[in-house]
Motif scaffolding. Sequence first.
Motif, PDB file in Angstrom:
ATOM      1  N   GLY A 552       1.043  -1.028  -0.186  1.00  0.00           N
ATOM      2  CA  GLY A 552       0.191  -0.136   0.284  1.00  0.00           C
ATOM      3  C   GLY A 552       0.294   1.150   0.260  1.00  0.00           C
ATOM      4  N   LEU A 553       0.303   2.614  -0.383  1.00  0.00           N
ATOM      5  CA  LEU A 553       0.693   3.101  -0.098  1.00  0.00           C
ATOM      6  C   LEU A 553       0.845   4.177   1.015  1.00  0.00           C
ATOM      7  N   GLN A 554       1.405   5.288   1.776  1.00  0.00           N
ATOM      8  CA  GLN A 554       1.465   5.947   2.794  1.00  0.00           C
ATOM      9  C   GLN A 554       2.482   7.113   3.263  1.00  0.00           C
ATOM     10  N   THR A 555       2.050   8.434   3.769  1.00  0.00           N
ATOM     11  CA  THR A 555       2.317   9.559   3.635  1.00  0.00           C
ATOM     12  C   THR A 555       3.673   9.598   4.645  1.00  0.00           C
ATOM     13  N   ALA A 556       4.694   9.418   3.844  1.00  0.00           N
ATOM     14  CA  ALA A 556       6.087   9.691   4.617  1.00  0.00           C
ATOM     15  C   ALA A 556       6.084  11.432   4.719  1.00  0.00           C
ATOM     16  N   SER A 557       6.810  11.702   5.970  1.00  0.00           N
ATOM     17  CA  SER A 557       7.534  13.047   5.856  1.00  0.00           C
ATOM     18  C   SER A 557       8.776  13.190   5.983  1.00  0.00           C
ATOM     19  N   LEU A 558       9.985  13.861   4.858  1.00  0.00           N
ATOM     20  CA  LEU A 558      11.177  13.599   4.793  1.00  0.00           C
ATOM     21  C   LEU A 558      11.341  14.721   6.068  1.00  0.00           C
ATOM     22  N   LEU A 559      12.231  15.045   7.022  1.00  0.00           N
ATOM     23  CA  LEU A 559      12.700  15.879   8.040  1.00  0.00           C
ATOM     24  C   LEU A 559      14.154  16.304   7.735  1.00  0.00           C
ATOM     25  N   PRO A 560      13.888  17.788   7.686  1.00  0.00           N
ATOM     26  CA  PRO A 560      15.630  17.494   8.502  1.00  0.00           C
ATOM     27  C   PRO A 560      16.196  17.393   9.777  1.00  0.00           C
ATOM     28  N   ALA A 561      17.448  16.577  10.212  1.00  0.00           N
ATOM     29  CA  ALA A 561      18.185  16.193  10.633  1.00  0.00           C
ATOM     30  C   ALA A 561      17.754  16.916  12.333  1.00  0.00           C
ATOM     31  N   SER A 562      17.221  18.134  12.251  1.00  0.00           N
ATOM     32  CA  SER A 562      17.803  19.716  13.254  1.00  0.00           C
ATOM     33  C   SER A 562      16.111  19.652  13.773  1.00  0.00           C
ATOM     34  N   ASP A 563      15.431  18.851  12.608  1.00  0.00           N
ATOM     35  CA  ASP A 563      13.626  19.195  13.547  1.00  0.00           C
ATOM     36  C   ASP A 563      13.301  18.537  14.911  1.00  0.00           C
ATOM     37  N   ALA A 564      12.581  19.052  15.443  1.00  0.00           N
ATOM     38  CA  ALA A 564      11.647  18.247  16.011  1.00  0.00           C
ATOM     39  C   ALA A 564      11.615  16.970  16.605  1.00  0.00           C
ATOM     40  N   LEU A 565      11.232  17.027  15.248  1.00  0.00           N
ATOM     41  CA  LEU A 565      10.233  15.419  15.407  1.00  0.00           C
ATOM     42  C   LEU A 565      10.780  14.445  14.797  1.00  0.00           C
ATOM     43  N   ALA A 566      12.222  15.075  14.873  1.00  0.00           N
ATOM     44  CA  ALA A 566      13.485  14.403  13.186  1.00  0.00           C
ATOM     45  C   ALA A 566      14.113  13.517  14.538  1.00  0.00           C
ATOM     46  N   ARG A 567      14.021  14.524  15.793  1.00  0.00           N
ATOM     47  CA  ARG A 567      15.088  14.187  16.762  1.00  0.00           C
ATOM     48  C   ARG A 567      14.310  13.432  18.132  1.00  0.00           C
ATOM     49  N   SER A 568      12.764  13.036  17.861  1.00  0.00           N
ATOM     50  CA  SER A 568      12.546  12.758  18.378  1.00  0.00           C
ATOM     51  C   SER A 568      12.523  11.133  18.356  1.00  0.00           C
ATOM     52  N   PHE A 569      12.661  10.596  17.301  1.00  0.00           N
ATOM     53  CA  PHE A 569      13.349   9.713  15.887  1.00  0.00           C
ATOM     54  C   PHE A 569      14.513   9.055  15.671  1.00  0.00           C
ATOM     55  N   GLY A 570      14.991   9.684  16.825  1.00  0.00           N
ATOM     56  CA  GLY A 570      16.786   9.148  16.442  1.00  0.00           C
ATOM     57  C   GLY A 570      17.808   9.923  15.897  1.00  0.00           C
ATOM     58  N   ALA A 571      17.415  10.978  15.115  1.00  0.00           N
ATOM     59  CA  ALA A 571      18.000  12.340  14.496  1.00  0.00           C
ATOM     60  C   ALA A 571      19.423  12.777  14.892  1.00  0.00           C
ATOM     61  N   GLU A 572      20.524  13.370  14.316  1.00  0.00           N
ATOM     62  CA  GLU A 572      21.180  13.841  14.997  1.00  0.00           C
ATOM     63  C   GLU A 572      21.814  14.638  13.840  1.00  0.00           C
ATOM     64  N   ALA A 573      22.166  16.182  14.494  1.00  0.00           N
ATOM     65  CA  ALA A 573      23.503  16.918  13.262  1.00  0.00           C
ATOM     66  C   ALA A 573      24.183  16.049  12.415  1.00  0.00           C
ATOM     67  N   LEU A 574      23.654  16.804  11.352  1.00  0.00           N
ATOM     68  CA  LEU A 574      24.894  16.151   9.681  1.00  0.00           C
ATOM     69  C   LEU A 574      26.351  16.492  10.341  1.00  0.00           C
ATOM     70  N   LYS A 575      26.798  15.399   9.826  1.00  0.00           N
ATOM     71  CA  LYS A 575      28.562  15.372   9.943  1.00  0.00           C
ATOM     72  C   LYS A 575      29.035  15.910   8.186  1.00  0.00           C
ATOM     73  N   PRO A 576      30.429  16.228   8.408  1.00  0.00           N
ATOM     74  CA  PRO A 576      31.038  16.529   6.680  1.00  0.00           C
ATOM     75  C   PRO A 576      31.283  14.802   6.642  1.00  0.00           C
ATOM     76  N   GLU A 577      31.407  13.894   5.625  1.00  0.00           N
ATOM     77  CA  GLU A 577      31.834  13.647   4.557  1.00  0.00           C
ATOM     78  C   GLU A 577      32.951  13.066   4.344  1.00  0.00           C
ATOM     79  N   LYS A 578      33.880  12.036   5.189  1.00  0.00           N
ATOM     80  CA  LYS A 578      35.532  12.434   4.366  1.00  0.00           C
ATOM     81  C   LYS A 578      35.676  10.796   3.999  1.00  0.00           C
ATOM     82  N   SER A 579      36.337  10.775   2.891  1.00  0.00           N
ATOM     83  CA  SER A 579      36.971   9.949   2.003  1.00  0.00           C
ATOM     84  C   SER A 579      38.404   9.847   1.680  1.00  0.00           C
ATOM     85  N   THR A 580      38.808   8.758   1.493  1.00  0.00           N
ATOM     86  CA  THR A 580      40.000   9.216   0.746  1.00  0.00           C
ATOM     87  C   THR A 580      40.488   8.022  -0.430  1.00  0.00           C
ATOM     88  N   ASN A 581      40.939   8.195  -1.231  1.00  0.00           N
ATOM     89  CA  ASN A 581      41.298   7.941  -3.291  1.00  0.00           C
ATOM     90  C   ASN A 581      41.779   7.609  -3.318  1.00  0.00           C
TER      91      ASN A 581
END
Length: 827
Positions: A552-581
Motif C-alpha cells: 500500500g501507499l503511505q504519506t512519508a515526511s522527510l525532515l531535516p535532522a534538526s527538526d524536533a520530530l526527527a530528533r524524537s526518532f533519533g536524528a542527530e546533527a549531520l557531519k561532513p563526509e570524509k573520503s580517501t581515494n
Amino acid sequence: MPRSQSPHALPHLPLRRSVLACALLLAALPEVRAQQAPASDAAIDQVTVVGSRARNRTVFDSAVPIDRFGQREVENAAASGELGAALQNLAPSINFPRIESSGASDSVRGIQLRGLAPDQVLVLINGKRRHTSAVLDTESSFAGTVPVDVNAIPPGAIDHIEILRDGAGAQYGSDAVAGVINIVLKSARSGGSASVSYGANHTDFKPTNETKTDGQTKIANADYGVPLGDAGFLRFGAETRSRSPTQRAGFSDAGWTSWNSTPADLALDGKVVFKSGDSQQNNHYLFYNALLPLANGVDAYSFATVNQRKSDGSAYFRYPGDPSNVAALYPSGYRPVTQGDMTDTSIVAGARFAVAGWNADLSARHGGNLFRYDVSNSANASLGAQSPTSFHLATFDFRQNALNADLTRELDLGLGSPVNLALGAEFMHETYRSSPGDAASYAAGPIVDAPPGAQAGPGLRPQDAFDGGRSIRSVYADLESDLTSRLLLGAAARYSDYSDFGSASTGKLSARYKLSDTFLLRGSLSNSFRAPALVQTGFRFSTLNFNSDGSGLQTASLLPASDALARSFGAEALKPEKSTNLSLGLAWRPQRNTSVTLDAYRIKIRDRITRSSDLQSDAATAYLASIGRSDIQSVAYLANLLDTSTTGLDAVLNHDLSFAGGKLDLNAALNLNKTRLDKVRQGSAALAKIDPSLTLLTDTSLFRIRNASPNSKLVLTADWQAARWSLLARATRFGALKDFSYDQEAPVVDGVHAQSFGAVWSVDLEAQVKLTKQLTLAVGGDNILDRYPERVRQTNNATYGGALPYNFINPIGVNGAYFYGRLRYTF
C-alpha cells in the motif's frame, strides 16, 4: 547496532570477457601506415584544464586518468538534447538513471561517476565551480543527495568536455570525491551555426502489446561569434527543446493496487491508469562566453548560462474507492500531475593578467536555482467537494556567490625542470530558502476520515519553511614538476572553513613515471572533505510512497535532522563526509595512433549521508497520533549512516587509421565497479523508545545502495569521417544488477527477496552527409534494436499489479528506440 559486510571481490567474469573483447579488437587492427592521420589529432594528445594547473599537460602524460570529448562527439551523444544522457553515452564511468513516477525527480536528475552518489562529483564550467540544484533527490537509489543539474547546461554551447576520474578535493574543493567534470564552452571568434532536429521514440512495448510512437522531441539552437579586438571574442547562443511524455506503464490490477477493491475500482482492471516513463518538458536556454583584451596585458572574461524549464511529473493513480479520492470531483479516480517550474542561472566574470612574475586570475561568480513545485489534477480529500484541483506545494531557492583568486607561476629551483606553483583563495556564501505552499495544499479539512493535504503533496506548511545561509573560506596550494625527464610529481593541499561545519584540511599526492616515451605508470593518493549541502540541512517535504512490503501507499515526511520530530526518532546533527581515494594505472602507446590506459581505484567514504528508510510501524503510527501528527504515517531524515568502499577498474583503448577515403576512430572503454558496506549505523536510544524493532535502514534500502548501479559498463565506438560522409556506431553494454522484489517467492539475497537483471546492450547509429559546404544532414537512432531491461517478475504482484513492468534502475531506461533527424547550417 552497527554491522559489517564481508568484502566482495571484483566482478571477474565481466572483466575477463570485456578485456578479451578489447584485446581482440586491438589484435584485429591493421598496421600503422604512413598515410594515417597524425596522432596529434587524437583527444589523448589534447591539452587539458582539469587534473593539473600546468598549462601544457595533455591527457596522455597526466598523472591521473582524464577523458576528453570534442564538440562533434558531444553533439552525436546528445541526440535527445540531454547533456546527462550524452555523458552516459560517452563515458563508461558515468551513468544517468531515469526515475519513474517520482515527482520532483522527473524534473531534476543527477549523474553518477564511478558508481558514487550524484553529489559526490564536482562539475565545473570553464574551470569554475557549478552550483547545485535547490531540490533534494527524494526518490532515486541515492535519495538524500543534492546533484548538479547538468541538463541545465545547453549542449549546443559546448566546445568539449573533460572528465577527471580521480579524487580531487584538495585541488578543487568539496564534492570532488569521485572526480570532476569540466565543461568548456565554445570560444570561436567568428562564424556560427544553427540547427534543428526532430526525434521520437518508436518501440514495440510488450507489456501492452502495442507499437508506440511518443516522446516527440523538437530542438532548435543557434550560436554566433563576434571578434573583440585582435584576440578577444563574444560567443553567444540560444537553444530550445520541447519533449512530449512517454508512457511505459502496464495494465493494472485493481485487486492489488487499490485500497479496498470497490466495484468502481475493479472496473478499472486491465486498464493503464498508472504512469511510467519520461515527463513532458519544455526547456529554453541562453549562453554567452566572452574574452576582451584590455590595456597592459589584462584580459577580461565572462560567461553565463540560463535555463528555464517546465516539467510534468507522475504520481500514483488514486482509485475511485480510495479515501484519497473525492468522488464528486473524480468519479473514475485520478492521477495527480506534479509540475516543476525551474529557473537556473550562472554568471562568472573575471580578469587574467601577469604581475611580478605571477599569472593571476581574479573572478566572481553567481549561481542560482529556483524551483517552484505545483500539482494539478489533484485534490485535498479532507476538504471534500470544495477542494481545489490544483495546488502550489512549495518553492525552493538556492543561491551561491563566490570570489576567487588564483595565482600560478613557474619556479626555477635548480631541479632541471621548472616547478609549477599554484596558490589560491576562495570566499563563498550560500543561501537556501523554502517557501510554503497554498493553504489548501496542507490543510486538514472537516472530513476526518480522509487524508489531509493535496495528493502528490502535501504542500509545505509555513512553520516548516527554512531560511538559512553559510560562508565558506578556502585556501589551497598546488605544486607539480617534472623532476626528471621521466618522473612527474605533484602535491596539493587545501584548507577550508565552513561557518556551520567547522574546518578541514585535505591533500593529494600524484606521480607519473615514464618507463619509455610510449609507456608510463601513474598513481595518486588523496583525501576529500564533503560538507553537507545547505539544501540537505534545510529541505523537508512529504510524499506518497510504498510502505515496507509494497502492499500500500503511505504519506512519508522527510525532515531535516534538526527538526524536533526527527530528533524524537533519533536524528542527530549531520557531519561532513570524509573520503580517501587511491588510484594506480598505466598508459601505453604501442603505435603513434594507438593508446591503451588502465586505472584501478579504491574510494573509501566515512559518514556517508543518506536518507533513512521510512520509519513506520503500528507503534510509530500510535506515537505520531499521540503528538497530533496523524497526517503522516512515517518519518524519514538524512543521517550519516554509512561507511562504504568502492573498488573498480577503468580500461580505455583508442586507435585511429585511414579507411575508405576517410579517417576511422575506434574506441573501447570499460568500467568495472563494486560498492561494499563497511559499516552501517542502524539505531539510537530515541528510536528504540518509539519502537525497538525499527532500524534506520531496512535490508531493502541497504540492498539497493549496494546494487543500484551495473557492476560493469562497456562502450565500443567506431567513428568514420570523410570529406562529405561520416558514420558513427556505438554499442553500450550495461552490466548485470540486482534489486529487491515485492515477490515473496523471489530468491533471498543478502536477507531480502531480490531479482537479478541480466546485462543489456544498446546500439546507436548516426550518419551524416554534407548537402553543401555549409549544410549537413544527420539521421540516426539511439538504442535502435529497441532493447529494454529485463522484465520484473510477473508473479505475486512484483510489478505492483502489472502497473510497473520494468525496473527503472537500469541506465538503459524504459523508453525503447529513439530515432531522429538533424539539419545543421554553419556560417
